[in-house]
Motif scaffolding. Structure first.
Motif, PDB file in Angstrom:
ATOM      1  N   ASN A  17      57.479 105.297 -52.637  1.00 41.25           N
ATOM      2  CA  ASN A  17      58.537 104.711 -51.819  1.00 41.25           C
ATOM      3  C   ASN A  17      58.015 103.605 -50.905  1.00 41.25           C
ATOM      4  O   ASN A  17      58.426 103.478 -49.755  1.00 41.25           O
ATOM      5  CB  ASN A  17      59.254 105.790 -50.995  1.00 41.25           C
ATOM      6  N   ASN A  18      57.117 102.777 -51.436  1.00 46.56           N
ATOM      7  CA  ASN A  18      56.587 101.640 -50.692  1.00 46.56           C
ATOM      8  C   ASN A  18      57.295 100.358 -51.129  1.00 46.56           C
ATOM      9  O   ASN A  18      57.710 100.227 -52.273  1.00 46.56           O
ATOM     10  CB  ASN A  18      55.075 101.536 -50.918  1.00 46.56           C
ATOM     11  N   TYR A  19      57.392  99.404 -50.206  1.00 43.12           N
ATOM     12  CA  TYR A  19      58.145  98.178 -50.443  1.00 43.12           C
ATOM     13  C   TYR A  19      57.310  97.131 -51.190  1.00 43.12           C
ATOM     14  O   TYR A  19      57.455  95.957 -50.999  1.00 43.12           O
ATOM     15  CB  TYR A  19      58.623  97.619 -49.102  1.00 43.12           C
ATOM     16  N   GLY A  20      56.425  97.549 -52.002  1.00 43.82           N
ATOM     17  CA  GLY A  20      55.608  96.671 -52.815  1.00 43.82           C
ATOM     18  C   GLY A  20      54.937  97.522 -53.869  1.00 43.82           C
ATOM     19  O   GLY A  20      55.555  98.406 -54.449  1.00 43.82           O
ATOM     20  N   TYR A  21      53.655  97.287 -54.121  1.00 38.56           N
ATOM     21  CA  TYR A  21      52.887  98.087 -55.070  1.00 38.56           C
ATOM     22  C   TYR A  21      52.467  99.404 -54.413  1.00 38.56           C
ATOM     23  O   TYR A  21      52.152  99.444 -53.230  1.00 38.56           O
ATOM     24  CB  TYR A  21      51.640  97.334 -55.522  1.00 38.56           C
ATOM     25  N   GLY A  22      52.407 100.453 -55.203  1.00 38.11           N
ATOM     26  CA  GLY A  22      51.812 101.679 -54.693  1.00 38.11           C
ATOM     27  C   GLY A  22      50.344 101.449 -54.390  1.00 38.11           C
ATOM     28  O   GLY A  22      49.844 101.770 -53.318  1.00 38.11           O
ATOM     29  N   MET A  23      49.647 100.842 -55.353  1.00 38.88           N
ATOM     30  CA  MET A  23      48.210 100.526 -55.237  1.00 38.88           C
ATOM     31  C   MET A  23      48.038  99.078 -55.651  1.00 38.88           C
ATOM     32  O   MET A  23      48.497  98.679 -56.717  1.00 38.88           O
ATOM     33  CB  MET A  23      47.434 101.442 -56.180  1.00 38.88           C
ATOM     34  N   HIS A  24      47.365  98.283 -54.831  1.00 42.58           N
ATOM     35  CA  HIS A  24      47.224  96.849 -55.094  1.00 42.58           C
ATOM     36  C   HIS A  24      45.760  96.470 -54.968  1.00 42.58           C
ATOM     37  O   HIS A  24      45.171  96.611 -53.889  1.00 42.58           O
ATOM     38  CB  HIS A  24      48.078  96.089 -54.065  1.00 42.58           C
ATOM     39  N   LEU A  25      45.140  96.027 -56.063  1.00 43.94           N
ATOM     40  CA  LEU A  25      43.757  95.553 -56.044  1.00 43.94           C
ATOM     41  C   LEU A  25      43.769  94.039 -56.202  1.00 43.94           C
ATOM     42  O   LEU A  25      44.120  93.518 -57.271  1.00 43.94           O
ATOM     43  CB  LEU A  25      42.937  96.179 -57.180  1.00 43.94           C
ATOM     44  N   TYR A  26      43.401  93.358 -55.136  1.00 37.25           N
ATOM     45  CA  TYR A  26      43.430  91.901 -55.149  1.00 37.25           C
ATOM     46  C   TYR A  26      42.664  91.388 -53.945  1.00 37.25           C
ATOM     47  O   TYR A  26      42.591  92.048 -52.908  1.00 37.25           O
ATOM     48  CB  TYR A  26      44.867  91.387 -55.088  1.00 37.25           C
ATOM     49  N   SER A  27      42.126  90.189 -54.059  1.00 37.57           N
ATOM     50  CA  SER A  27      41.538  89.487 -52.931  1.00 37.57           C
ATOM     51  C   SER A  27      41.612  88.000 -53.208  1.00 37.57           C
ATOM     52  O   SER A  27      41.352  87.558 -54.331  1.00 37.57           O
ATOM     53  CB  SER A  27      40.078  89.890 -52.727  1.00 37.57           C
ATOM     54  N   GLN A  28      41.960  87.215 -52.205  1.00 32.80           N
ATOM     55  CA  GLN A  28      41.988  85.767 -52.372  1.00 32.80           C
ATOM     56  C   GLN A  28      40.592  85.178 -52.379  1.00 32.80           C
ATOM     57  O   GLN A  28      40.373  84.079 -52.874  1.00 32.80           O
ATOM     58  CB  GLN A  28      42.821  85.119 -51.265  1.00 32.80           C
TER      59      GLN A  28
END
Length: 197
Positions: free
Chosen positions: A86-97
């Motif tokens: 119930n999160n307003y995006g990804y449950g789990m997000h792997l990323y870095s700029q």
């Protein structure tokens, strides 16, 4: 924790820290924000309802749904036995700029009712996704952009609104022994733009 900008946020370089057996909910931004940290463990956590900012300050979220359960951009971290929902995006997000979060392990977690994918892996090499369950998200898992050599084994993806799994732009992933049960008009397993599985 409840109600803050982040449930837990660690600055650059933190390592060998374990968070376990807790609950993070109703955060303004992501439940956990892990910035360029390594060898940390997130075990048996419930992380949910990271969404407050979308309603408190809608302008900040005009570019997309950016409240994630866990936003991870370091290396050699472990996420095990957690529920992200119930999160307003990804449950789990792997990323870095500015880097490539690599060699992280997601094992025995549940991802459900998130507005974006249950699991989104967009950068990094050799991340491992094994024995997880994802349902009723936009997608079960999305491996895209600059992610390479992602291992996706023995997971169950079902009743997600779009794809159960999407392999996007030019990555090579290893997908084996997963259970997919699609419920929409989208392909259950979609490989696009030069990806390999």
């Amino acid at each position: 924790g409840t109600g803050g900008a982040f449930g837990y946020r660690m600055g650059n370089g933190g390592h060998h820290i374990r968070l376990s057996n807790g609950e993070i909910r109703n955060t303004y931004n992501s439940g956990i924000q892990d910035s360029k940290n390594h060898h940390n463990e997130y075990i048996n956590l419930k992380i949910h309802d990271a969404w407050q900012g979308a309603y408190v300050n809608p302008g900040e979220f005009s570019g997309g749904k950016k409240s994630y359960g866990i936003y991870l951009n370091g290396d050699y971290n472990l996420v095990q036995g957690c529920e992200l929902y119930n999160n307003y995006g990804y449950g789990m997000h792997l990323y870095s700029q500015t880097g490539y979060p690599s060699h992280n392990t997601l094992i025995n977690n549940k991802f459900y009712d998130n507005d974006k994918a249950g699991i989104g892996i967009f950068r990094g090499d050799g991340n491992i996704v094994i024995n997880n369950i994802a349902w009723n998200n936009e997608r079960g898992i999305q491996v895209d952009l600059d992610a390479t050599n992602t291992i996706v084994y023995n997971n169950t993806f079902y009743s997600n609104k779009k794809n159960e799994i999407l392999l996007g732009r030019s990555n090579v992933s290893f997908v084996k022994n997963n259970l997919f049960v699609g419920t929409s008009l989208y392909p259950v397993f979609q490989v696009s733009n030069g990806s390999g599985a």
